[in-house]
Design a protein around this motif. Structure first.
Motif, PDB file in Angstrom:
ATOM      1  N   GLN A 138      -7.478  -0.265  -0.758  1.00 57.63           N
ATOM      2  CA  GLN A 138      -6.415  -1.220  -0.448  1.00 57.63           C
ATOM      3  C   GLN A 138      -6.627  -2.519  -1.215  1.00 57.63           C
ATOM      4  O   GLN A 138      -7.756  -3.007  -1.323  1.00 57.63           O
TER       5      GLN A 138
ATOM      6  N   SER B 225      -7.139  -3.877   7.590  1.00 59.23           N
ATOM      7  CA  SER B 225      -7.156  -2.724   6.695  1.00 59.23           C
ATOM      8  C   SER B 225      -7.222  -1.429   7.492  1.00 59.23           C
ATOM      9  O   SER B 225      -6.740  -0.380   7.041  1.00 59.23           O
TER      10      SER B 225
ATOM     11  N   SER C 172      -6.945   6.103   1.908  1.00 58.76           N
ATOM     12  CA  SER C 172      -6.462   4.965   2.692  1.00 58.76           C
ATOM     13  C   SER C 172      -7.417   3.787   2.640  1.00 58.76           C
ATOM     14  O   SER C 172      -7.032   2.648   2.922  1.00 58.76           O
TER      15      SER C 172
ATOM     16  N   GLU D 238       0.819  -1.222   0.000  1.00 57.52           N
ATOM     17  CA  GLU D 238       0.000   0.000   0.000  1.00 57.52           C
ATOM     18  C   GLU D 238       0.846   1.261   0.000  1.00 57.52           C
ATOM     19  O   GLU D 238       0.490   2.254  -0.644  1.00 57.52           O
TER      20      GLU D 238
ATOM     21  N   TRP E 141      -4.000  -5.141  -0.855  1.00 61.96           N
ATOM     22  CA  TRP E 141      -3.021  -6.091  -0.313  1.00 61.96           C
ATOM     23  C   TRP E 141      -3.617  -7.448   0.046  1.00 61.96           C
ATOM     24  O   TRP E 141      -2.924  -8.473  -0.014  1.00 61.96           O
TER      25      TRP E 141
END
Length: 567
Positions: free
Chosen positions: A276, A251, A273, A84, A278
């Motif tokens: 994400q 997260s 933010s 990220e 990942w």
């Protein structure tokens, strides 16, 4: 031929799909990943993964972040954060602490490798040295704090994930040090007393140590910025709804780190933010890990069909029990629950009997091996006391050793090839399998001896002592998985239900050992599956015992810290 080896082919296809998914996620948008070795303090060689966003050059420098894992983990554990950060334009160095992963031992030395990691990051001509952040989880927090203490003007902001300032491993925090500090400490962190001196993580705002670092005598307000960003004295506390190891799968925790660096560093992309990806990398490496287990079973089946190992194939010769009698249930309960009843005690005894040394350089591996061998002896004695029908299950020792070496060797080649081509290991969360370097290979040869003793004793008891006539294939697998792993299901369930309802583990003084025990639940389930698969095809407990001894020794040695230098 394809149908004959279908399980083997199924395994490598699963691995390939998982590895491709993980690879494409971690290189999303053109991110390049470099596998590094560089000289640290006193010539100590350190390892890291360098994430470089597209378009970053010496003429187009980027902000950077040093990201460090916690105790017993490795650089890949920081993947969620690193992916990220890199997506947002940061150059990221995911560092192996000293004595971890592929970095030289011993652990804890030279500021855990933090000062050298920061110095290396600053030496890169692609890095904007005026905009460097430090992020570390648990002991990785102390690693980046060591870097901040050694080079107080070399960074701009810090994120401590499940970590703390102050004794025994870091400099005490105050309103001006470290610079621009974010403390991300989850609501159910198991280490609140050790880290911040409060019995429950929910009580963290009242911690005197935290209040001193924030420059306030009142309870710290979660989410409120204290101090001044421009002056480098800003502070913020965030408490995501997870546990200490859960920060890596949160997260919310990763988003808190993104938001803080967005406020304190310049030059990154403005990606929210909440955006994400990942988790798909984590899913990919989980798929690869599952494929690895399938591959081992398929490789074993394939080898049995060859002329060299065909003589090992036979049906199990008899059953220990005609049905599940009270004696069977007693033996099952002892097999499942004695290992967790003895868990803390045997681990403690191991620290007294086998301290870290040049021969046994990994303290927790020594503790696990000591606990395992003693429990293997207990299982053997229980088998003598609660003996059922006589079952012949030893088989050919030499052939069993050879087929185990070949089976695990095939699996190792796939792990090494996946690392070489895709730069991913086989993992989910803190459960990870990766290639061994030469030093850890030598260490593994030593620990292979006690783990082999354990698996021979334990799996002899499992297959000779608990087999039941008339069990279907599914019942046999489930029964054996239960005998190996049910104790840890109950143990961990009890500990974490206590944490959920009281704010702390039932065994408050054994937080680290409890967290480490989380790995044994899936690991023992895999052990039961592989050994049962081999038993059903050979009528011998030895092939499964040797396969699991090799596999588990590899897994444990590769994932544990090395506390003593090994040449």
């Amino acid at each position: 031929m394809l149908g004959k080896y279908r399980l083997f082919h199924f395994g490598w296809v699963i691995i390939l799909l998982g590895a491709l998914l993980a690879h494409f996620i971690q290189t999303s948008g053109g991110i390049a990943i470099r596998d590094l070795r560089f000289n640290g303090t006193n010539g100590q060689v350190l390892s890291g993964l360098l994430y470089v966003p597209p378009g970053v050059t010496a003429e187009n420098k980027a902000p950077a972040i040093l990201a460090v894992h916690g105790y017993f983990n490795s650089r890949e554990t920081q993947d969620g954060f690193a992916i990220e950060f890199a997506r947002r334009g940061y150059v990221v160095l995911a560092l192996d602490q000293t004595g971890h992963g592929y970095s030289d031992a011993p652990a804890f030395s030279n500021g855990f490798g933090g000062p050298a990691g920061l110095a290396y990051l600053r030496s890169l001509d692609i890095v904007d040295t005026d905009n460097i952040g430090l992020e570390g989880h648990s002991m990785g927090g102390w690693t980046v704090l060591a870097a901040a203490a050694a080079m107080p003007d070399a960074y701009k902001a810090v994120v401590l994930q499940g970590s703390s300032t102050g004794a025994p491993f870091a400099k005490e925090g105050d309103p001006s040090w470290p610079r621009n500090l974010a403390v991300v400490f989850s609501k159910f962190d198991e280490f609140s007393d050790f880290m911040w001196g409060v019995p429950r993580a929910q009580d963290l705002p009242t911690s005197p140590k935290l209040q001193a670092a924030f420059g306030t005598a009142e309870p710290v307000v979660v989410g409120e910025v204290y101090g001044d960003l421009a002056a480098g004295t800003a502070r913020i506390l965030q408490q995501p709804n997870t546990t200490h190891p859960g920060n890596h799968l949160s997260s919310e925790a990763i988003g808190d780190a993104i938001d803080w660096f967005d406020q304190t560093l310049e030059g990154a992309k403005a990606i929210p933010s909440s955006d994400q990806i990942w988790i798909w990398k984590e899913i990919g490496t989980l798929i690869a890990l599952i494929g690895f287990v399938v591959l081992l079973a398929g490789a074993f089946e394939m080898l049995l069909s060859t002329q060299a190992f065909a003589h090992l194939r036979r049906e199990p010769a008899g059953f220990a029990h005609e049905k599940r009698s009270p004696k069977w249930w007693l033996a099952f309960a002892l097999a499942a629950f004695v290992p967790v009843i003895t868990y803390y005690t045997f681990f403690y005894w191991a620290t007294l009997v086998f301290p870290a040394s040049a021969i046994l350089p990994q303290s927790f591996t020594s503790q696990i091996a000591f606990w395992a061998v003693l429990n293997g002896v207990i299982v053997f004695l229980v088998g003598l006391l609660l003996r059922g029908n006589k079952v012949e299950g030893r088989g050919d020792i030499f052939g069993s050793v050879l087929i185990a070496l070949a089976t695990v060797g095939i699996g190792y080649l796939f792990v090494a090839a996946t690392d070489f081509f895709f730069k991913v290991d086989f993992r989910f969360w803190v459960l990870a399998l990766k290639p061994l370097d030469l030093v850890r290979f030598k260490i593994a040869l030593v620990y292979l001896v006690p783990f082999t003793v354990f698996f021979v004793l334990a799996l002899r008891g499992l297959h000779i002592g608990l087999s039941v006539r008339g069990d279907s294939r599914l019942v046999q697998y489930l029964s054996n998985v239960g005998a190996m792993a049910l104790g840890f299901v109950v143990f961990l369930g009890f500990q974490y239900l206590t944490l959920l309802f009281t704010g702390h583990l039932f065994s408050m003084n054994e937080s680290l050992t409890t967290v480490i025990g989380m790995q044994f639940l899936p690991l023992l389930a895999v052990v039961a599956f592989l050994s049962t698969y081999a038993w059903r095809r050979t009528g011998s407990y030895l092939p499964g015992a040797f396969i699991n001894a090799l596999f588990v020794t590899w897994y444990i040695v590769g994932s544990q810290a090395t506390q003593f230098p090994v040449s």
